[in-house]
Design a protein around this motif. Structure first.
Motif, short mmCIF file in Angstrom:
data_model
loop_
_atom_site.label_atom_id
_atom_site.label_comp_id
_atom_site.label_asym_id
_atom_site.label_seq_id
_atom_site.Cartn_x
_atom_site.Cartn_y
_atom_site.Cartn_z
N ARG A 1 0.80 -1.22 0.00
CA ARG A 1 0.00 0.00 0.00
C ARG A 1 0.83 1.27 0.00
O ARG A 1 0.34 2.34 -0.33
CB ARG A 1 -0.96 0.03 1.21
CG ARG A 1 -0.28 0.16 2.56
CD ARG A 1 -1.30 -0.03 3.69
NE ARG A 1 -0.68 0.02 5.00
CZ ARG A 1 -0.61 1.10 5.74
NH1 ARG A 1 -1.11 2.23 5.31
NH2 ARG A 1 -0.03 1.06 6.93
N ASP B 1 -4.81 -2.25 -5.90
CA ASP B 1 -5.95 -2.08 -5.00
C ASP B 1 -5.53 -1.55 -3.63
O ASP B 1 -6.19 -0.68 -3.06
CB ASP B 1 -6.68 -3.41 -4.82
CG ASP B 1 -7.40 -3.84 -6.09
OD1 ASP B 1 -7.57 -5.05 -6.30
OD2 ASP B 1 -7.79 -2.94 -6.87
N GLU B 2 -4.44 -2.09 -3.07
CA GLU B 2 -3.99 -1.66 -1.75
C GLU B 2 -3.65 -0.17 -1.73
O GLU B 2 -3.98 0.55 -0.79
CB GLU B 2 -2.77 -2.47 -1.28
CG GLU B 2 -3.09 -3.90 -0.89
CD GLU B 2 -3.01 -4.86 -2.08
OE1 GLU B 2 -3.01 -4.38 -3.23
OE2 GLU B 2 -2.95 -6.09 -1.85
N ILE C 1 -6.91 2.10 -2.13
CA ILE C 1 -7.70 2.04 -0.89
C ILE C 1 -7.05 2.88 0.19
O ILE C 1 -7.71 3.68 0.87
CB ILE C 1 -7.86 0.58 -0.42
CG1 ILE C 1 -8.81 -0.17 -1.36
CG2 ILE C 1 -8.36 0.51 1.02
CD1 ILE C 1 -8.84 -1.66 -1.14
N ASP C 2 -5.74 2.74 0.34
CA ASP C 2 -5.03 3.51 1.37
C ASP C 2 -5.04 5.00 1.05
O ASP C 2 -5.09 5.84 1.95
CB ASP C 2 -3.60 3.01 1.49
CG ASP C 2 -2.94 3.49 2.76
OD1 ASP C 2 -1.99 4.28 2.69
OD2 ASP C 2 -3.38 3.08 3.85
N TYR D 1 -7.47 6.68 -0.50
CA TYR D 1 -8.79 7.19 -0.10
C TYR D 1 -8.90 7.32 1.41
O TYR D 1 -9.46 8.29 1.94
CB TYR D 1 -9.89 6.26 -0.63
CG TYR D 1 -10.38 6.61 -2.01
CD1 TYR D 1 -9.82 6.03 -3.14
CD2 TYR D 1 -11.40 7.53 -2.19
CE1 TYR D 1 -10.26 6.36 -4.41
CE2 TYR D 1 -11.84 7.87 -3.46
CZ TYR D 1 -11.27 7.29 -4.57
OH TYR D 1 -11.70 7.62 -5.81
N TYR D 2 -8.38 6.34 2.14
CA TYR D 2 -8.40 6.39 3.60
C TYR D 2 -7.61 7.59 4.13
O TYR D 2 -8.06 8.32 5.01
CB TYR D 2 -7.83 5.09 4.16
CG TYR D 2 -7.69 5.06 5.66
CD1 TYR D 2 -6.47 4.75 6.25
CD2 TYR D 2 -8.76 5.34 6.49
CE1 TYR D 2 -6.34 4.73 7.63
CE2 TYR D 2 -8.63 5.32 7.86
CZ TYR D 2 -7.43 5.02 8.43
OH TYR D 2 -7.29 5.00 9.80
N THR E 1 -13.96 4.17 0.71
CA THR E 1 -12.81 3.32 1.03
C THR E 1 -13.26 1.92 1.43
O THR E 1 -12.71 0.90 0.96
CB THR E 1 -11.99 3.95 2.18
OG1 THR E 1 -11.67 5.30 1.85
CG2 THR E 1 -10.71 3.19 2.43
N LEU F 1 -14.58 0.03 -1.60
CA LEU F 1 -13.48 -0.42 -2.44
C LEU F 1 -12.82 -1.66 -1.85
O LEU F 1 -12.49 -2.61 -2.57
CB LEU F 1 -12.44 0.70 -2.60
CG LEU F 1 -12.78 1.84 -3.56
CD1 LEU F 1 -11.73 2.94 -3.44
CD2 LEU F 1 -12.83 1.33 -4.99
N TYR F 2 -12.62 -1.66 -0.53
CA TYR F 2 -11.99 -2.78 0.16
C TYR F 2 -12.84 -4.05 -0.01
O TYR F 2 -12.33 -5.13 -0.34
CB TYR F 2 -11.81 -2.44 1.64
CG TYR F 2 -10.99 -3.44 2.41
CD1 TYR F 2 -11.56 -4.61 2.90
CD2 TYR F 2 -9.65 -3.21 2.66
CE1 TYR F 2 -10.82 -5.53 3.61
CE2 TYR F 2 -8.88 -4.13 3.37
CZ TYR F 2 -9.48 -5.29 3.84
OH TYR F 2 -8.73 -6.18 4.54
N TYR G 1 -8.93 -3.61 7.71
CA TYR G 1 -10.38 -3.46 7.54
C TYR G 1 -11.02 -3.02 8.86
O TYR G 1 -11.93 -2.17 8.87
CB TYR G 1 -10.98 -4.78 7.08
CG TYR G 1 -12.47 -4.74 6.86
CD1 TYR G 1 -13.02 -3.97 5.84
CD2 TYR G 1 -13.33 -5.47 7.67
CE1 TYR G 1 -14.39 -3.93 5.63
CE2 TYR G 1 -14.71 -5.44 7.47
CZ TYR G 1 -15.23 -4.66 6.45
OH TYR G 1 -16.59 -4.62 6.26
#
Length: 544
Positions: A11, A54-55, A58-59, A61-62, A84, A87-88, A99
């Motif tokens: 990530r 993906d990682e 996602i990170d 957006y977080y 987020t 997406l996860y 998560y």
């Protein structure tokens, strides 16, 4: 949930880690606009890559939702946090610690927005996940957060129960996390203060103060914890009437504000100002109290203005970025379409070229002439499209200029109207000092009605209250001597209004409360002043 494992190492590379830290540095320096734009830029960079991991997305957006949360944009932060989580889950990852962090963050966001039911649902879900993976420290943290939720809902005893459960679990598991110890003590100190157990509350904050001082060279949040614990100590010292000690502790807290980030510093400045007001009132220094009232009001106003400006800038910049992204995608699509057309033309003419080898030179020139004619038409169409785009841009610019002129005109009108109303209010309030109580009452009624109809905002009410404090300073002093039990600041201000024989609805309008709240306050004040039910409160206050 899926079975795919979330690869934490994927990530964040060294460049992404640096870029994220840069966003937090901007935020610490109060550069909210830069922090938001920088973190949003990370999302765009990842989404524009040929292969999207993906990682990483996602990170990103977080991280962006956490930045938004620290800029007071809770609604927007909630939207990106939900994206987020979606997406996860869509990527098919399993229920890892990451998560659980997302679920807990979503619960905390709902808690900040006082959406208690939604927050409790996500906290319960976070505990279930933590129990499944045997993440004890997370369970303790969620129990602590549920305690905060209960405290916000006014369920103080229930809040204390959850805080103690979190502390017991922490002690049982022999966890080594000073941040968690500090948080638990701070929450238990706050609960004890609301239960009016000031000595117990003081001990919790004293423990935190000693812990923070011992970590001053090891932890970057130590200064924040020192200020937090000092403010907690001062609150209890004020409640215990140890005003001299409270003033000294507040001075220490003020000295540590420069080491804090912009948003934390703003919160503590307001809280310290309120405590200084209480100290001035307890010491009978009404002039200082009035000065502090004005200072706190001005600070709140400036802080509110700064927050509105920051949120406005964020919204404007994000809209601009979205438009720029849309334009870039449009240009890319146009280029791809043009390339496809050119490729199609090339293939067609390649086939024709094979045939042209078998025909005469005259036929070749005819075909070449047709090609040039088509190219000219394409170029002509492109030129017309470009001219049309320039005309649209010119129309858009003229519209923006008209809107700016209109906004400036409206702003000027609002400014002149505000000045006129404030000047008229000042003139009337200056005349109050030379009038008797009945005339003061009539003047205040007229002034209150005018301000409500013409301005109808909190600044007008703040002006009335500010001048009312100045007029009633001697009355506050006499009232303090008469009361058997200590009257709160709000009760003393209400006494000044009761003394003028204003109706409950008028007082409710001035104070911004309900009629029922005014009646309950009158009953409590009569009880503290030892006034019998048969006596009128306003008549007794008139004698002071």
């Amino acid at each position: 949930m899926g079975s795919r494992h979330f690869q934490d190492g994927h990530r964040m590379d060294s460049i992404t880690r640096y870029q994220r830290q840069l966003s937090w540095d901007y935020l610490d320096r109060g550069m909210i606009d830069s922090a938001v734009m920088h973190s949003f830029g990370l999302i765009q960079d990842i989404e524009s890559a040929e292969v999207i991991e993906d990682e990483k997305i996602i990170d990103a957006y977080y991280h962006f939702s956490r930045i938004l949360l620290n800029t007071k944009a809770e609604e927007l932060a909630s939207d990106y946090m939900l994206r987020t989580i979606n997406l996860y889950e869509k990527a098919g990852f399993d229920t890892t610690w990451y998560y659980n962090t997302l679920i807990g963050s979503m619960a905390s966001l709902y808690l900040k927005q006082e959406k208690f039911i939604e927050a409790r649902v996500y906290f319960d879900k976070s505990i279930q996940i933590a129990e499944k993976v045997e993440w004890r420290s997370r369970i303790a943290g969620v129990l602590n957060n549920i305690g905060i939720l209960k405290e916000r809902m006014g369920q103080i005893d229930s809040a204390e129960f959850y805080f103690l459960r979190a502390r017991d679990l922490y002690a049982k598991e022999n966890m080594d996390d000073n941040s968690f110890v500090f948080s638990i003590n701070n929450n238990l100190g706050g609960v004890a203060y609301k239960q009016k157990n000031y000595t117990k509350s003081y001990e919790y904050f004293k423990t935190n103060n000693d812990l923070a001082k011992s970590l001053i060279n090891q932890n970057r949040d130590a200064y924040y914890r020192i200020v937090t614990s000092n403010v907690g100590l001062a609150k209890n010292l004020v409640a215990l009437n140890r005003t001299t000690e409270a003033a000294h502790v507040l001075k220490l807290a003020t000295n540590g504000l420069d080491a804090l980030s912009f948003d934390k510093r703003a919160r503590f400045v307001e809280e310290i100002g309120e405590l200084k007001k209480k100290i001035a009132l307890k010491n009978g220094d009404f002039r200082q109290y009035i000065e502090l009232v004005n200072n706190v009001a001005r600070f709140k106003d400036s802080l509110h203005t700064a927050e509105i400006q920051a949120l406005s800038a964020i919204t404007h910049r994000m809209a601009s970025l979205q438009i720029e992204t849309a334009n870039l995608n449009l240009k890319t699509n146009q280029q791809e379409l043009l390339l496809a057309k050119e490729e199609k033309k090339f293939n067609r003419w390649l086939a024709i070229g094979a045939i042209v080898l078998l025909v005469t030179i005259i036929s070749f020139f005819i075909i070449l002439a047709k090609k040039r004619t088509k190219q000219f038409r394409v170029e002509r169409k492109l030129q017309l499209a470009d001219l049309k785009n320039k005309e649209l841009e010119k129309e858009s610019l003229n519209l923006k200029l008209k809107n700016q002129a209109r906004d400036l005109s409206e702003l000027s009108g609002y400014t002149l109207l505000a000045r006129k109303i404030v000047e008229e209010a000042k003139d009337r309030l200056k005349r109050l000092k030379n009038l008797d109580l009945e005339e003061q009452k009539r003047e205040l009624n007229v002034l209150s009605g005018d301000l409500t109809r013409q301005l109808n905002n909190n600044k007008a009410k703040a002006l009335i209250q500010e001048n009312l404090h100045e007029i009633s300073a001697e009355f506050y002093a006499a009232l303090s001597k008469k009361s058997n039990k200590k009257l709160s600041l709000a009760e003393m201000e209400l006494c000044a209004l009761f003394r003028l024989k204003l109706s409950d609805s008028q007082i409710a309008d001035i104070r911004g409360i309900s009629n029922n709240a005014v009646q309950v306050a009158r009953y409590r004040i009569k009880k503290k002043l030892a006034i019998s039910k048969a006596d009128q409160l306003s008549e007794v206050l008139l004698e002071l």
